[in-house]
Structure formats: structure tokens, C-alpha cells
Design an enzyme around this catalytic site. Sequence first.
Site, short mmCIF file in Angstrom:
data_model
loop_
_atom_site.label_atom_id
_atom_site.label_comp_id
_atom_site.label_asym_id
_atom_site.label_seq_id
_atom_site.Cartn_x
_atom_site.Cartn_y
_atom_site.Cartn_z
CB SER A 129 24.10 41.34 65.09
OG SER A 129 25.29 41.48 64.35
CB ILE A 338 42.83 41.93 38.88
CG1 ILE A 338 41.42 41.63 38.36
CG2 ILE A 338 43.59 42.82 37.89
CD1 ILE A 338 40.48 42.82 38.41
CG HIS A 339 46.74 43.69 42.08
ND1 HIS A 339 45.50 44.22 41.77
CD2 HIS A 339 47.59 44.75 42.20
CE1 HIS A 339 45.59 45.55 41.74
NE2 HIS A 339 46.84 45.89 41.98
CD GLU A 364 27.14 50.99 62.35
OE1 GLU A 364 25.96 50.98 62.71
OE2 GLU A 364 27.98 51.78 62.82
#
Length: 385
Positions: A129, A338-339, A364
Amino acid sequence: MDAADFSAVLSEVRRFVRERVMPLEAEIDEKDEMPADVREAARKMGLFGFALPEEYGGLGLSMYEEAQLMFELGYTTPSLRSMFGTNNGIAGHVLMVGGTAEQKAEWLPRIASGDVLASFALTEPEAGSDPSTLTTRAHPDGDEWVINGAKRYITNAPVADVFMVFARTDPDAPRTRGISTFLVPAGTKGLTVAPRDHKMGQFGAWTADVYFDDVRVPATALVGGEDGLNRGFATAMGCIAHGRVHISSLCVGMAERLVDESVAYARTRRQSGRLIGSFQLVQGLIADSMTDYYAGRATVLEAARAFDAGTDTKIGPSCTKYFASEMVWRVADRAVQIHGGAGYMRGVAVERFYRDARLFRIYEGTSQIQQVIIAKALLGDAARG
């Protein structure tokens, strides 16, 4: 681009993504390979050059238009975008920002057409970075430059035709002022690409380490010519700022897909004799994800407008990259929740996107680097104590 023409481009890309690519997502993930016919279709659509100038064969999209295109491309596996994203983004922009007229004329038309696949060779084992600490070096020898060093996690390296290589050309200069960029064609003697990495996610998008052992390139390979000497860091930062808005837009497209997957599952999955969409805690998860998506979309579009206007090319890209990458991770996590157990199973879309989304908080510039950039830009000297 004319509004009607741009609308037609979006419609064509949306159809391509949903009809051609989405049915292949599980296969791409399993085989870790993008089908050749998908690549060729993308090339014919002009997707390898959508952000490059029209004079070089690209579509010449503005950042605002590009963001909307990324919303569509983000709706499917991010390996699709990765296939041509580097040509349009950090690699293609190296030449747009810093190349000579001759370098642009030689390379950009082939990059925009997809005849040449470009890689952006910046990251190193100890320079991620913060690329100002890179140690790859280049020194002049007669009318050539000699490059030695190593790069890590380089996107498209196993299939690249040319590398934009960042190397230190003045070891005595301040860290950000002694770096230059070189055009190094694949196959150049001394350039070695390692076997491709085996990653957590984003299968179908290949990365690998790249090694330079006395790689010799002509003086004309120095991006920008003599004027580009020791200006590589500034070139890289300009390319990465554009890339941050680009990646943020992709995160928004992925968040939209995750919301749609979550809603569709909650509308059909039954538990205890009821649709799980009737449970308020599930409703809360979906509402939070939709709110995140809505905020991310607005943030990206505002950052893109300011980028085009030139009024904010630093804080805005970092803010939107920080927010959007963290946002899509939250949305992916909720989608798996949720699944339930199904969300942990291979072959289920949200499980794959959960793995894919994790990378956005890293490349990035990590989320932590974005925090530092934003805070230092706002605080100035106060940030240094």
C-alpha cells in the site's frame, strides 16, 4: 459520449453480463479460468478500452460514465472486470498520464482493442500500500536500462503482453522522487513470471509474482522519455486515484447483486412454516444492505463527478474506496447470514461473492491506508504532530 449512445452501451453490457456471463459464474470459479469466447466478446464490445481516449480506439468514457458501466460489470464475477480493467485503468493510464506521443501511438491502440494485455507492476513483497518503499532498481547502461528486482500479486501477469514496471532510478532521491516507469514486453530476456497465485477468491482473474534479472530495455522504454525520469511515483498515484473510483464502482455493482440475491432467497425460503422474509430480523438485514448499497452508489457518483471536474482527485477517491469496499463486505456478510447454512456452501452465489468481496478492502490501497490519506489531507501539518 452522446447520452443515447451511452445508454445503448449500458444496455448491451447489461445484457452481456446477465445472459452470457452470469450462467458461467460457477464454472469460472471452479476452473479458475475465463472462457475464451467471453474474452473475445468483451474485446469486440470495446470493453478493453472503454476508459481510453477515442483517438486511440477507446470509448473515451468520463469517470462518471465509467462508474455507471462498472455498476453493470460488478453484477457478476469480478474476474470479468479484471480481465480488461487493468488495460483501462492503472496500466493504460500510465501511458495516458505520463507517456510520450510516440509511446501512446504505439501502445494505446493495441491496449484499447484488447490485442495487447497490459499489467501494472508496482507492488513488491515489502512495498504494498506504500509503493514509495519499492526496491526494484533500474540503472542506465549505454543506450539501455537494466532492471533488477521482483514484483508481487501482479494482475494478469501470466497472460500479459507488456508490463508497466516501476523501478527506482535514483537511490539517493527522496523515496517518492526517485522512481521511474518502464515499458517491458513479455518475453524480454531476464523477465520471469512465476506460477499463478492460488487465491481465496476472484477465481478466473490471475495474479503472479514477476522477476527481473538484468532485464535490458532500450532508452525508449522509459515512460515519458527523459521528462519521465524519476516521475514514476506521481504517475502511479494519478493512476491509482482513478483506480480507486473504478474499484468503488465495482463494489457498488456487486452490492446490488448481493441485495438481489438476498431478497430473492428471503421471498422463497421457508423456515418454521413461514417465508423467512416475514421475520423482522431478516427484514432488518435486508434493509441495512439496501441502505448500504444506496449510500455507496451515491458516494461513488459524487466522487466521479468531482474527479471529472478536477476539484477532488485525492480525498474523494480515497473516501469512496474506503466506504464502498467496507460496504460491500458488510452486504456480503449479511447475504451469507440470510442464506444461513446454504450461504456457506460452494456453488451458492453469495458464498462466492463473500470470498470475492474480501479483496476489495486490500487492493488499490487498504482501508487503513485510505484512512491515513484522508486524515492527512484534512489535518495537514497537525497529522505529523
